[in-house]
Design a protein around this motif. Sequence first.
Motif, short mmCIF file in Angstrom:
data_model
loop_
_atom_site.label_atom_id
_atom_site.label_comp_id
_atom_site.label_asym_id
_atom_site.label_seq_id
_atom_site.Cartn_x
_atom_site.Cartn_y
_atom_site.Cartn_z
N ILE A 1 36.78 41.42 1.13
CA ILE A 1 36.21 41.90 2.22
C ILE A 1 36.51 43.29 2.57
O ILE A 1 35.99 44.24 3.05
CB ILE A 1 36.50 41.03 3.53
CG1 ILE A 1 35.76 39.82 3.28
CG2 ILE A 1 36.15 41.65 4.75
CD1 ILE A 1 35.97 38.72 4.05
N ALA B 1 32.87 36.07 3.50
CA ALA B 1 33.39 35.83 4.75
C ALA B 1 33.16 34.13 4.74
O ALA B 1 33.89 33.19 5.39
CB ALA B 1 32.84 36.39 5.77
N PHE C 1 35.09 45.82 -0.26
CA PHE C 1 33.91 46.49 0.13
C PHE C 1 33.69 47.22 1.26
O PHE C 1 32.69 48.14 1.28
CB PHE C 1 32.95 44.91 0.38
CG PHE C 1 32.65 44.06 -0.69
CD1 PHE C 1 33.01 44.33 -2.26
CD2 PHE C 1 31.98 42.86 -0.74
CE1 PHE C 1 32.94 43.64 -3.17
CE2 PHE C 1 31.76 41.91 -1.86
CZ PHE C 1 31.99 42.61 -3.32
N ALA C 2 34.38 47.18 2.47
CA ALA C 2 34.39 48.12 3.31
C ALA C 2 34.71 49.58 2.93
O ALA C 2 34.22 50.58 3.14
CB ALA C 2 35.19 47.52 4.44
N TYR D 1 38.49 46.79 6.65
CA TYR D 1 37.48 46.01 7.48
C TYR D 1 37.64 46.07 8.91
O TYR D 1 36.82 46.45 9.67
CB TYR D 1 37.49 44.54 6.91
CG TYR D 1 36.64 43.74 7.72
CD1 TYR D 1 35.24 43.92 7.49
CD2 TYR D 1 37.08 42.74 8.58
CE1 TYR D 1 34.39 43.25 8.07
CE2 TYR D 1 36.28 41.82 9.16
CZ TYR D 1 35.05 41.98 9.19
OH TYR D 1 34.14 41.17 9.50
N GLN E 1 29.24 41.09 1.82
CA GLN E 1 30.31 40.50 2.70
C GLN E 1 30.32 39.03 3.39
O GLN E 1 31.16 38.21 3.26
CB GLN E 1 30.80 41.68 3.61
CG GLN E 1 31.69 42.57 3.42
CD GLN E 1 32.02 43.60 4.39
OE1 GLN E 1 31.25 43.68 5.32
NE2 GLN E 1 33.09 44.29 4.41
N GLN F 1 35.76 49.50 9.43
CA GLN F 1 34.16 49.02 9.50
C GLN F 1 33.89 48.27 11.03
O GLN F 1 32.96 48.74 11.63
CB GLN F 1 34.05 47.71 8.81
CG GLN F 1 32.75 47.10 8.61
CD GLN F 1 32.23 46.45 7.54
OE1 GLN F 1 33.00 46.19 6.52
NE2 GLN F 1 31.29 45.38 7.71
N GLN G 1 39.68 36.63 -1.08
CA GLN G 1 38.44 36.54 -0.21
C GLN G 1 38.86 37.79 0.95
O GLN G 1 37.96 38.77 1.24
CB GLN G 1 38.03 35.62 0.79
CG GLN G 1 37.48 34.74 -0.50
CD GLN G 1 37.56 33.22 -0.43
OE1 GLN G 1 38.24 32.74 0.51
NE2 GLN G 1 37.42 32.57 -1.53
N TYR H 1 27.46 47.27 -1.06
CA TYR H 1 28.70 46.27 -1.12
C TYR H 1 28.66 45.64 0.24
O TYR H 1 29.19 44.41 0.40
CB TYR H 1 29.94 46.68 -1.57
CG TYR H 1 29.96 46.96 -2.95
CD1 TYR H 1 30.26 46.01 -3.82
CD2 TYR H 1 29.69 48.27 -3.51
CE1 TYR H 1 30.37 46.25 -5.36
CE2 TYR H 1 29.72 48.67 -4.91
CZ TYR H 1 30.21 47.63 -5.75
OH TYR H 1 30.34 47.70 -7.11
N LEU H 2 28.49 46.28 1.34
CA LEU H 2 28.13 45.25 2.53
C LEU H 2 27.40 44.33 2.66
O LEU H 2 27.74 43.40 3.17
CB LEU H 2 28.03 46.47 3.92
CG LEU H 2 28.89 47.58 3.95
CD1 LEU H 2 28.66 48.23 5.27
CD2 LEU H 2 30.37 47.12 4.09
N ALA I 1 31.43 36.54 -5.11
CA ALA I 1 30.97 37.26 -3.95
C ALA I 1 29.30 37.59 -4.41
O ALA I 1 28.79 37.97 -3.51
CB ALA I 1 31.65 38.59 -4.10
#
Length: 332
Positions: A275, A298, A278-279, A149, A294, A153, A271, A290-291, A225
Amino acid sequence: MQRIEALRAWLASVLGPGAFDLAPASNDASFRRYFRVRFADARPSLIAMDAPPEREDCRPYVRVAELFAAAGVHVPAVHERNLEDGFLLLSDLGDTTYLAALSVDSAARLYDDALEALVRIQRASRAGALPDYDRELLARELALFPDWYVARQLGRELSGPQRQVLEESFSLVLENNLAQPRVFVHRDYHSRNLMLSDPNPGILDFQDAVYGPITYDLVSLLRDAYIAWPEERVIDWCIRYWEKARGARLPVAADFAEFYRDFDWMGVQRQLKVIGIFARLCYRDGKQAYLRDQPLVARYLRGACGRYRELAPLARLLDELEQPPKPAGAAS
């Protein structure tokens, strides 16, 4: 195409005479694929799993399916297996996920069923039956946050003080997580892996199950999520689970406030991990959708950090990471 043809040939060998069709059933976040097997006659449909052996190992799936079935919950039956080639033939739990079925009207019933099933799984727990969810694995998951992340990302490099904040926060979170009583942990017990079925719920995607903190799967379910609920409903479901767990003599904290703190702190670990995952799914595997999920994760993370003084430095770091990086040489 070679995998599909090999799967068809294997299915023909185990299903016997009769025509069948294959149609995609679902993909998950791994390299596994699932196909629905439909027959020309009146036989019920089945599910074929394709798990390339150089990427996935089917044996944990079979092992956990046996453990969870013995616990009295509804998981796919393994009708046939070809572990060498990575093929399984499973019973079909339908195509209606909890995510599709949940509504304001259905949520109470569906979550009650999911909590009952979770307690059954946890009551069957025993040490040594599944891999330990130990410090090394929990810490490796936390590392996904800075590695994927922050670095990939966001394209950011943590300063020395920022890295120290992250490491100290990780240490506090792990201290809590590892102090919790341990049970069987599904590890992805949420609305995309629970199916509307009879008996309800049908439970999927359990092959990564471990023996670890008792609040982990409850966090997966209630800090989902993919779907969010008002905080008062989440707390109410937490209380209902806690009462069921105490009635089943599971080793939850005797005081609900202490239990809810464990739930929150376990949530911080999950979490941060999610995150980062997903990145990684986006930037390594090309699964950009998946982004979109996020921001909700968060939001959960920030909520938990805001409730505990010890996590205030982590909350401030999250704020800093959302700010554009300062140009080189800019005054601080």
